[in-house]
Design a protein around this motif. Structure first.
Motif, mmCIF file in Angstrom:
data_model
loop_
_atom_site.group_PDB
_atom_site.id
_atom_site.type_symbol
_atom_site.label_atom_id
_atom_site.label_comp_id
_atom_site.label_asym_id
_atom_site.label_seq_id
_atom_site.Cartn_x
_atom_site.Cartn_y
_atom_site.Cartn_z
ATOM 1 N N GLU A 94 0.909 -1.128 -0.059
ATOM 2 C CA GLU A 94 0.085 0.032 0.006
ATOM 3 C C GLU A 94 0.945 1.171 -0.006
ATOM 4 O O GLU A 94 0.500 2.146 -0.591
ATOM 5 N N GLU A 95 1.993 1.036 0.867
ATOM 6 C CA GLU A 95 2.830 2.355 0.868
ATOM 7 C C GLU A 95 3.660 2.505 -0.459
ATOM 8 O O GLU A 95 3.832 3.927 -0.987
ATOM 9 N N ARG A 96 3.908 1.522 -1.348
ATOM 10 C CA ARG A 96 4.522 1.728 -2.490
ATOM 11 C C ARG A 96 3.541 2.494 -3.573
ATOM 12 O O ARG A 96 3.935 3.283 -4.316
ATOM 13 N N ALA A 97 2.489 2.116 -3.396
ATOM 14 C CA ALA A 97 1.319 2.411 -4.362
ATOM 15 C C ALA A 97 0.833 4.021 -4.104
ATOM 16 O O ALA A 97 0.287 4.646 -4.853
ATOM 17 N N ALA A 98 1.223 4.391 -2.822
ATOM 18 C CA ALA A 98 0.869 5.681 -2.355
ATOM 19 C C ALA A 98 1.617 6.592 -3.267
ATOM 20 O O ALA A 98 0.788 7.894 -3.086
ATOM 21 N N VAL A 99 2.347 6.489 -4.032
ATOM 22 C CA VAL A 99 3.219 7.365 -4.689
ATOM 23 C C VAL A 99 2.250 8.093 -5.877
ATOM 24 O O VAL A 99 2.054 9.111 -6.192
ATOM 25 N N ALA A 105 -1.802 14.342 -7.016
ATOM 26 C CA ALA A 105 -2.115 15.395 -6.310
ATOM 27 C C ALA A 105 -1.247 16.775 -6.773
ATOM 28 O O ALA A 105 -1.798 17.884 -6.809
ATOM 29 N N ALA A 106 -0.056 16.483 -6.922
ATOM 30 C CA ALA A 106 1.003 17.532 -7.350
ATOM 31 C C ALA A 106 0.959 17.830 -8.959
ATOM 32 O O ALA A 106 1.071 18.842 -9.245
ATOM 33 N N PRO A 108 1.632 18.592 -12.382
ATOM 34 C CA PRO A 108 2.882 19.558 -12.992
ATOM 35 C C PRO A 108 3.886 19.899 -12.095
ATOM 36 O O PRO A 108 5.219 20.207 -12.460
ATOM 37 N N ARG A 109 3.712 19.868 -10.729
ATOM 38 C CA ARG A 109 4.521 20.221 -9.889
ATOM 39 C C ARG A 109 5.206 18.914 -9.142
ATOM 40 O O ARG A 109 6.060 19.321 -8.084
ATOM 41 N N TYR A 110 4.779 17.869 -9.656
ATOM 42 C CA TYR A 110 5.411 16.756 -8.798
ATOM 43 C C TYR A 110 7.040 16.731 -9.120
ATOM 44 O O TYR A 110 7.094 16.694 -10.239
ATOM 45 N N GLY A 111 7.658 16.605 -8.225
ATOM 46 C CA GLY A 111 9.168 16.544 -8.573
ATOM 47 C C GLY A 111 9.776 18.044 -8.016
ATOM 48 O O GLY A 111 11.032 18.148 -7.796
ATOM 49 N N ARG A 112 8.734 19.199 -7.873
ATOM 50 C CA ARG A 112 9.262 20.227 -7.226
ATOM 51 C C ARG A 112 9.572 20.401 -5.839
ATOM 52 O O ARG A 112 8.952 19.665 -5.190
ATOM 53 N N ALA A 113 10.552 20.660 -5.108
ATOM 54 C CA ALA A 113 10.705 20.925 -3.838
ATOM 55 C C ALA A 113 9.722 21.880 -3.073
ATOM 56 O O ALA A 113 9.304 22.924 -3.655
ATOM 57 N N ASN A 114 9.130 21.516 -2.014
ATOM 58 C CA ASN A 114 8.092 22.187 -1.379
ATOM 59 C C ASN A 114 8.346 22.865 0.115
ATOM 60 O O ASN A 114 7.677 23.265 0.813
ATOM 61 N N GLY A 115 9.611 22.389 0.209
ATOM 62 C CA GLY A 115 10.211 22.938 1.499
ATOM 63 C C GLY A 115 11.731 22.810 1.460
ATOM 64 O O GLY A 115 12.320 22.072 0.552
#
Length: 552
Positions: A94-99, A105-106, A108-115
RNA sequence: GCGCCCGUAGCUCAGGUGGAUAGAGCAGCAGCCUUCUAAGCUGUUGGUCGGAGGUUCGAAUCCUCCCGGGCGCACCA
């Protein structure tokens, strides 16, 4: 929160609880994906690096850490100590698929740092900076692609980036250009005139000369020489800059700032730099010239700043320019230079040290010159003879996407052979087509299903249906993307992104070929996977300035 | 001569800042299309990580020397 956040954090806490004398600084370790699936999904060498400090055996340290590890319930399916003392983590399904939910959710922003630590740090990336003495050639193209991608990587990791182009519009080269153009004007008016020694012979100056006479009238050629040369200088610079800008725009590169050397003179920045160097006591006079004592700062010889004829060497305006960057508030200056300038690095670095700047301010990224192969033969080019392989020629033949991708798929500081035939080919052998094709195939699934990828989410979908080896691989690859971007940005190495994309595309092609999505019992889960793969392929390509087409 | 970069499969190159049995892609060989793009997929052959020492639990990676290639060593830019 990804496994890359969760597990290292738990590791640190567990390790610190082992011995009161340990501090965070003692914990130097790596955590990452394993190469071999039998070693689990992730592994760390923490126990191996810690064992000497504790005076214990690595495997014993590893066992102790594992015993104290506090992970969320059902986060991993197994933790094992292996080999000399590695700790291997097997992620729960389940944790693997959580990606997938994170990617969706992210978007086009997936991969951008948010902190993180360097948020909003101002960085100046200066690249291309070609002299306005002629068209951009393929070497400039490589610098353009590389500089633009480095800038993008820094943006993705949260830096405030300025893309800058420096124009050398003073100095002897421009003078030669102006005199060469004046000679062409004379020739075009039917008079005998010679291109000056070391001048520019390219046809583009002939064309420009003809255009000038057509626009200004033939009387232009009768101007007094110095006035004619002066006007030629302004026209040549303006004309070349306009052409360079047009080429760069078509190549997909935009600059935030175009900075002129002449501005430094106008603002008095040259004299200010000279005065500050003098104030630091690092200059001296000898043989009628003014020198920088650069040997005191790591250079192998002292350098002239002001020649005995009273004019400045290139070094002084360059010092003033970097001082100017600093005063504009940049914490870092990244310069992308051609390999033929690499000998210049030590004196530039020495000069900035002389001003009291730390070595972390300037980073010079060297980009090696490009050789172009077509039909199995090398295409030669030379400014001297006027034979060019221009950037425009190249990308008009191969397309912008292929040209950019090829320039980025190798380390910038490695020599590079550009295979034009390969870049043009529309087969699996061509990596850019291979990656774009993977994106197009993912898109094709949604086209046939008549659904918008953006409307497919993981909500209420049983992602446990994703059990095939290729699906596990894809989930792991998607998980790795943000960390990869961070490391690529840290190292200023865009080629890591192309390598990643080829690997992701390879698995995606294999998965696509082997399993169907539509009409299968796993359809819902596989649609989410296809959407996420498509998204990450698009994000990587977009970062590099390359299109992600929905069909080829 | 001095300095910087590079040397990994036949070819083009990776190798996450010291980790487990060195990886891809081409090329070669052998296979796969009533299917969401065969513009693709699967299997397989192939290595003294230029060489020699050293550092340590462990080296393609760090240090020294040597060999071979590129570039640079201006009161040019």
């Amino acid at each position: 929160m990804t496994p890359h956040d969760v597990i290292p954090e738990a590791l640190v806490n567990a390790a610190l609880s082992l011995d009161a004398s340990l501090s965070r600084a003692d914990l130097v370790f790596t955590f990452g994906e394993t190469r071999d699936p039998t070693h689990g999904d992730y592994a760390t060498n923490l126990a191996l690096t810690l064992a000497p400090k504790l005076g214990q055996k690595p495997r014993a340290v590893a066992e102790a850490i594992v015993a104290r590890l506090a992970l969320p319930p059902a986060y991993v399916s197994k933790i094992e100590v292996a080999g000399p003392g590695f700790i291997n983590f097997f992620l729960a399904r389940e944790e693997r698929a959580a990606v997938l939910a994170r990617v969706v959710a992210a978007g086009p922003r997936y991969g951008r740092a948010n902190g993180g630590t360097a948020r909003g740090t101002k960085v100046n990336v200066e690249f291309v900076s070609a002299n306005p003495t002629g068209p951009l050639h393929v070497g400039h193209g490589r610098g353009a692609a590389l500089g633009d991608a480095i800038a993008a990587l820094l943006e993705w990791t949260g830096h405030a980036v300025t893309r800058e182009f420096y124009v050398n519009d003073g100095g002897a080269q421009i003078d030669k250009l102006a005199r060469s153009l004046w000679a062409r004007v004379q020739q075009c008016a039917g008079r005998a005139a010679e291109i000056p020694e070391g001048g520019y012979h390219g046809d583009y100056l002939k064309e420009l000369a003809a255009a000038i006479l057509a626009r200004e009238g033939r009387g232009f050629a009768d101007l007094p020489e110095e006035e004619g040369v002066s006007r030629c200088r302004a026209i040549a610079v303006q004309s070349q800059r306009a052409e360079q800008d047009a080429d760069l725009r078509e190549f997909g590169v935009r600059f935030d700032v175009v900075f002129s050397e002449s501005q430094l003179y106008r603002e008095g920045a040259i004299d200010q730099a000279l005065a500050e160097l003098a104030r630091h006591g690092v200059t001296f006079e000898r043989d009628g010239a003014l020198w920088l004592r650069s040997t005191a700062f790591g250079d192998d010889k002292d350098r002239v700043l002001r020649k005995s004829d009273g004019t400045y060497t290139y070094l002084l305006p360059d010092i003033a320019y970097h001082r100017h960057k600093r005063e504009r508030g940049f914490a870092r200056a990244i310069d992308v230079w051609g390999a033929d300038h690499h000998g210049y690095v030590p004196r530039m670095r020495a000069a900035l040290r002389a001003l009291g700047y730390g070595d972390d301010f300037l980073h010079v990224q060297i980009v090696q010159l490009v050789r172009v192969m077509r039909g199995g033969e090398e295409v030669r080019f030379s400014k001297r003879t006027g034979e060019f392989v221009t950037l425009r020629d190249l990308f008009q033949e191969t397309g912008v996407d292929a040209a950019r991708y090829f320039f980025l798929m190798r380390r910038g500081d490695a020599q590079f052979v550009f295979d034009v035939d390969l870049a043009k080919s529309q087969t699996e052998e061509n990596p850019v087509f291979y990656v774009q094709m993977a994106h197009a195939r993912m898109s094709g699934i949604f086209r046939v299903a008549a659904r918008e990828p953006a409307q497919v989410t993981a909500d209420g979908v049983d992602l446990g249906a994703l059990t095939m080896p290729e699906e596990i691989d894809l989930l792991n690859e998607l998980t790795a993307f943000p960390g990869l971007v961070a490391r690529a940005a840290d190292a200023l190495e865009p080629h890591r992104i192309t390598g990643y994309l080829e690997g992701l595309a390879r698995i995606a092609h294999a998965w696509y070929h082997k399993y169907r999505v539509l009409g299968e019992v796993e359809e819902a889960a596989r649609l989410v996977l296809a959407r996420a793969v498509r998204q990450v392929l698009a994000n990587g390509l977009t970062l590099l300035g390359i299109r992600a087409p929905d069909r080829m």
